[in-house]
Write a protein that holds these residues in place. Structure first.
Motif: not given
Length: 307
Positions: A151-161, A301-304
């Motif tokens: 599970a890469g950071p993009i999944v968590a980033f979308v959830i944050g959005l 997630t943003v820094p990654a």
């Protein structure tokens, strides 16, 4: 909105437990299960840190324990938030896949406890069985994906959005309320997505946000949400243990230890929820919590992703 009487009748609780009433038996059973696992699967003092693939200092471990207590209190008050708070933080200091697996155990205990504590779980199953079924389907798919992919950071980033968008919507609309969820397709989609996201990334804000819009009775909101989440985590744990190599005895032990610590926060949050408070206070607390969680997800997630 008002909550039930905050005082706990210990004598009545023990009487009901001895009579094997399902509410008391479920609460005690969930607690005893994680206590037993934390003792039976103890790897020995020399192996305590071997399974996390990280050099955890004493101060960092103490910080994780404190966060677990706070996250448990939030779960006790609102019915959700534990995984959303814990996962981004723990995944930033140990392997993210290990974090997702380990943090399946504490929410299972928390949700089993709240299913019984609110007393609304069985009625919710009768009314929303299709939601539970779709959540199970999403969970099975999510565990299979976790076993094959990271599970890469993009999944968590979308959830944050998604969380940030929901917070903005509720704030601008002044906490719009719809009496009940009369949208089976939307509710089913939220349940399917919730199961998948929780299984794959241990982050699932869609169903809490959906319920917050359509269900404002606190006890039913928390009991129903706990029933869905409890079902998802049960399926996750069984599937990881029997059909993948994700749930080792070490990870089961570590998750159970975190769950034991979390009990303190859960009891505190449950007590606070049962104090007198109004609907608007509850709404601000939920939306404010989601906003803080979204910021924490972006912090990790943003820094990654972009730097």
């Amino acid at each position: 909105m008002s909550a039930p009487e905050s005082r706990v009748d210990v004598e009545q609780f023990l009487t009901n437990l001895l009579e094997f009433r399902y509410r008391e038996v479920t609460m005690v059973g969930a607690t005893v299960a994680v206590l037993a696992a934390s003792i039976v699967f103890f790897p020995g003092f020399e192996n305590v840190g071997d399974g996390v693939q990280s050099d955890l200092s004493g101060g960092l471990l103490a910080g994780i324990v404190l966060i677990a207590v706070v996250a448990g209190a939030v779960k006790g008050m609102t019915g959700f938030g534990y995984s959303l708070i814990m996962t981004p933080i723990v995944a930033s200091v140990i392997d993210p896949t290990v974090a997702v697996v380990v943090l399946a155990i504490p929410p299972w205990m928390l949700n089993m406890f709240q299913i019984a504590e609110t007393g609304t779980g069985r009625a919710f199953v009768r009314e929303e069985w299709s939601l539970l079924l779709l959540a199970v389907v999403g969970t099975v798919i999510g565990v299979a994906a976790l076993a094959s992919f990271s599970a890469g950071p993009i999944v968590a980033f979308v959830i944050g959005l998604v969380l940030l968008g929901y917070v903005a919507f509720q704030t601008v609309q002044n906490f719009v309320t719809v009496e009940e969820a009369h949208h089976p397709f939307a509710l089913g989609a939220a349940g399917l997505s919730q199961g998948f996201l929780l299984a794959f990334a241990n982050l699932g804000p869609l169903l809490p946000a959906y319920f917050h819009t359509f269900e404002r009775d606190t006890e039913r909101y928390i009991g129903g949400l706990s029933m869905v989440l409890g079902t998802i985590f049960t399926v996750r744990i069984v599937q990881m243990a029997l059909f993948t190599d994700l749930l080792t005895t070490y990870r089961l032990w570590l998750g159970s230890v975190i769950a034991v610590v979390t009990i303190v926060g859960l009891l505190l949050g449950t007590y606070l929820r049962r104090l007198e408070f109004d609907e608007r206070t509850f709404n601000w607390f939920v939306v404010g919590l989601l906003f803080v969680i979204s910021l924490n997800i972006f912090r990790n997630t943003v820094p990654a992703l972009f730097f």
